[in-house]
Design an enzyme around this catalytic site. Structure first.
Site, PDB file in Angstrom:
ATOM      1  N   THR A 212       0.816  -1.219   0.000  1.00 16.82           N
ATOM      2  CA  THR A 212       0.000   0.000   0.000  1.00 16.82           C
ATOM      3  C   THR A 212       0.845   1.263   0.000  1.00 16.82           C
ATOM      4  O   THR A 212       0.481   2.260  -0.613  1.00 16.82           O
ATOM      5  CB  THR A 212      -0.905   0.013   1.261  1.00 16.82           C
ATOM      6  OG1 THR A 212      -1.795  -1.070   1.156  1.00 16.82           O
ATOM      7  CG2 THR A 212      -1.694   1.296   1.389  1.00 16.82           C
TER       8      THR A 212
ATOM      9  N   ASP B 117       1.870  -6.651  -4.451  1.00 21.97           N
ATOM     10  CA  ASP B 117       1.049  -6.639  -3.243  1.00 21.97           C
ATOM     11  C   ASP B 117       1.639  -7.776  -2.412  1.00 21.97           C
ATOM     12  O   ASP B 117       1.899  -8.868  -2.933  1.00 21.97           O
ATOM     13  CB  ASP B 117      -0.397  -6.955  -3.618  1.00 21.97           C
ATOM     14  CG  ASP B 117      -1.330  -6.906  -2.412  1.00 21.97           C
ATOM     15  OD1 ASP B 117      -2.291  -6.130  -2.448  1.00 21.97           O
ATOM     16  OD2 ASP B 117      -1.111  -7.676  -1.456  1.00 21.97           O
ATOM     17  N   SER B 118       1.880  -7.541  -1.126  1.00 20.27           N
ATOM     18  CA  SER B 118       2.633  -8.541  -0.353  1.00 20.27           C
ATOM     19  C   SER B 118       1.880  -9.856  -0.189  1.00 20.27           C
ATOM     20  O   SER B 118       2.467 -10.851   0.215  1.00 20.27           O
ATOM     21  CB  SER B 118       3.044  -7.983   1.005  1.00 20.27           C
ATOM     22  OG  SER B 118       1.966  -7.975   1.898  1.00 20.27           O
ATOM     23  N   SER B 119       0.598  -9.876  -0.531  1.00 21.17           N
ATOM     24  CA  SER B 119      -0.119 -11.161  -0.506  1.00 21.17           C
ATOM     25  C   SER B 119       0.473 -12.115  -1.533  1.00 21.17           C
ATOM     26  O   SER B 119       0.279 -13.323  -1.453  1.00 21.17           O
ATOM     27  CB  SER B 119      -1.604 -10.960  -0.794  1.00 21.17           C
ATOM     28  OG  SER B 119      -2.149 -10.105   0.174  1.00 21.17           O
TER      29      SER B 119
ATOM     30  N   THR C  33       1.891  -4.571   4.287  1.00 22.25           N
ATOM     31  CA  THR C  33       1.728  -4.984   5.681  1.00 22.25           C
ATOM     32  C   THR C  33       1.150  -6.393   5.822  1.00 22.25           C
ATOM     33  O   THR C  33       1.367  -7.053   6.827  1.00 22.25           O
ATOM     34  CB  THR C  33       0.817  -4.001   6.450  1.00 22.25           C
ATOM     35  OG1 THR C  33      -0.436  -3.924   5.767  1.00 22.25           O
ATOM     36  CG2 THR C  33       1.436  -2.628   6.556  1.00 22.25           C
ATOM     37  N   ASP C  34       0.405  -6.841   4.799  1.00 19.88           N
ATOM     38  CA  ASP C  34      -0.328  -8.106   4.954  1.00 19.88           C
ATOM     39  C   ASP C  34       0.575  -9.269   5.352  1.00 19.88           C
ATOM     40  O   ASP C  34       0.212 -10.078   6.210  1.00 19.88           O
ATOM     41  CB  ASP C  34      -1.065  -8.463   3.652  1.00 19.88           C
ATOM     42  CG  ASP C  34      -2.261  -7.550   3.401  1.00 19.88           C
ATOM     43  OD1 ASP C  34      -2.624  -6.789   4.332  1.00 19.88           O
ATOM     44  OD2 ASP C  34      -2.834  -7.601   2.298  1.00 19.88           O
TER      45      ASP C  34
ATOM     46  N   GLN D 108      -2.638 -21.045  19.464  1.00 19.71           N
ATOM     47  CA  GLN D 108      -3.509 -20.067  18.796  1.00 19.71           C
ATOM     48  C   GLN D 108      -3.642 -18.782  19.625  1.00 19.71           C
ATOM     49  O   GLN D 108      -4.158 -17.783  19.139  1.00 19.71           O
ATOM     50  CB  GLN D 108      -4.901 -20.676  18.568  1.00 19.71           C
ATOM     51  CG  GLN D 108      -4.871 -21.768  17.520  1.00 19.71           C
ATOM     52  CD  GLN D 108      -6.212 -22.451  17.329  1.00 19.71           C
ATOM     53  OE1 GLN D 108      -7.254 -21.909  17.668  1.00 19.71           O
ATOM     54  NE2 GLN D 108      -6.189 -23.646  16.780  1.00 19.71           N
ATOM     55  N   CYS D 109      -3.191 -18.829  20.890  1.00 20.29           N
ATOM     56  CA  CYS D 109      -3.267 -17.627  21.735  1.00 20.29           C
ATOM     57  C   CYS D 109      -2.200 -16.623  21.301  1.00 20.29           C
ATOM     58  O   CYS D 109      -1.104 -17.003  20.916  1.00 20.29           O
ATOM     59  CB  CYS D 109      -2.976 -17.969  23.195  1.00 20.29           C
ATOM     60  SG  CYS D 109      -4.241 -18.945  23.961  1.00 20.29           S
TER      61      CYS D 109
HETATM   62  N1  ASP Z   1      -2.367  -5.546   0.448  1.00 21.97           N
HETATM   63  C1  ASP Z   1      -1.303  -4.673   0.878  1.00 21.97           C
HETATM   64  C2  ASP Z   1      -0.021  -5.483   0.944  1.00 21.97           C
HETATM   65  O1  ASP Z   1       0.221  -6.154   1.903  1.00 21.97           O
HETATM   66  C3  ASP Z   1      -1.642  -4.084   2.205  1.00 21.97           C
HETATM   67  C4  ASP Z   1      -0.608  -3.146   2.775  1.00 21.97           C
HETATM   68  O2  ASP Z   1       0.408  -2.869   2.235  1.00 21.97           O
HETATM   69  O3  ASP Z   1      -0.859  -2.638   3.868  1.00 21.97           O
HETATM   70  O4  ASP Z   1       0.749  -5.449   0.004  1.00 21.97           O
END
Ligand code: ASP
Length: 355
Positions: A28, A72-74, A104-105, A291-292
């Protein structure tokens, strides 16, 4: 993926205070709204100075390398992590620190992976990103980037202050392999799980010295293998033998991170224990992770974890799932024998567990 390099024109004198390599991977932070497609798409990061003119005031030598295509980091892959590690290796002696701009993902996964790939790191490698793109008025990218650069540049007696892979986000500096993305709407996207912060940025940046890893005595060793024959098995009440079997019997599988309840507890149904035993007999390593969000796995504390301990499942202590899966990929990629692989999975390699 290829790499494009851009030098940024800052106020650096002949003898700059520090030299930093910014590695832009996407996310992002560098996205723009595509009017045609009607969604956010990555933009060309060579325009960074237009978006953050403050960078020009730094007395640092700043170089940006941008991976091509930015993602996109996904979409991040093991190959991307290996490339990032290689970039750091190639540029290690020329820079005082590294800032990786990343979505961030999956930032917590990537920061964990890099912590394992970069052994004996004695310079800062700081991941940062943003929740709002850099061109927007209310962006958080500017503060995140500027402070990450300052942290990456800071030294004491000629030594980097933070010789670790970290995440800097919304005023907090965390150990990368302790980070977890906990928020997708507000700015406080990351939390440090089971470990104190390394620093907090306010009017000044307060460093918490005792939490920061010591400088290594051995030279940097950059690894270039990770094994993708791994899986995450998240238990839930009602999970069926068919689902568990479909994961554990995946052809070629070598390692499983099993997310259990509470302090590392799992149902004591015989079908589950049989499937786990059968997987282990086939040489699959199983790492028990809770999972905690807080607390630790203590196999044997309850009847529901004693069986796991008895069959040789490895207790993940207080590791995050993100760090556990990347540790599994890294350790399996070292191709050690059964005994040494288990020993490494149980060990604290980069501050990812508290033992
Ligand atoms: N979908 C974005 C990513 O992880 C979200 C972000 O950057 O916050 O690439």
């Amino acid at each position: 993926m290829q790499v494009i390099k851009v030098e940024i024109d800052t106020a650096a004198p002949l003898d700059p205070e520090a030299s930093i390599l910014i590695i832009y991977t996407g996310g992002t932070i560098g996205m723009v709204f595509d009017e045609e497609k009607k969604h956010l798409v990555p933009f060309n990061f060579s325009q960074i100075l237009e978006k953050v003119p403050e960078l020009a005031q730094f007395k640092y030598l700043l170089t940006v390398v941008s991976v091509e295509p930015v993602i996109d980091s996904s979409n991040v892959t093991i190959e991307n992590w290996i490339l990032l590690a290689k970039l750091i290796k190639e540029n290690y002696n020329n820079y005082d620190g590294f800032v990786i701009l990343h979505g961030t993902d999956t930032m917590a996964y990537s920061a964990s992976a890099m912590s394992f790939l970069l052994e004996n790191l004695c310079k800062p490698v700081i991941f940062t990103g943003a929740q709002v793109p850099i061109g927007r008025v209310r962006t958080d990218a500017r503060e995140n980037l500027i402070t990450a650069l300052q942290i990456a540049a800071t030294k004491i007696d000629g030594h980097s202050l933070v010789p670790e892979v970290c995440i800097y986000f919304h005023n907090l500096l965390l150990r990368g392999n302790r980070g977890k993305k906990v928020e997708s709407s507000h700015f406080n996207a990351f939390k440090s799980e089971n470990y104190p912060l390394l620093a907090k940025a306010g009017v000044v940046i307060d460093y918490y010295w005792s939490s920061i890893l010591p400088h290594p005595t051995e030279p940097l060793k950059v690894h270039s293998h990770m094994d993708d024959r791994v899986a995450i098995l998240k238990l839930f009440p009602g999970i069926t033998a068919q689902v568990v079997a479909s994961i554990l019997r995946t052809p070629g599988l070598r390692g499983v991170v099993m997310e259990t309840f509470g302090a590392g507890n799992a149902p004591i149904f015989s079908w589950l224990l049989d499937l786990l035993r059968e997987a282990m007999d086939r040489g699959i390593f199983i790492l028990n992770v809770s999972q905690c969000d807080e607390g630790r796995v203590e196999q044997g504390r309850y009847e529901t974890s004693k069986h796991l301990f008895n069959m040789g499942i490895i207790g993940g202590v207080d590791i995050t799932t993100e760090a556990a899966i990347s540790k599994m990929m890294f350790v399996l990629g070292l191709n050690k024998d059964q005994v040494n692989t288990k020993r490494l999975l149980e060990s604290n390699l980069r501050g990812e567990i508290s033992i």
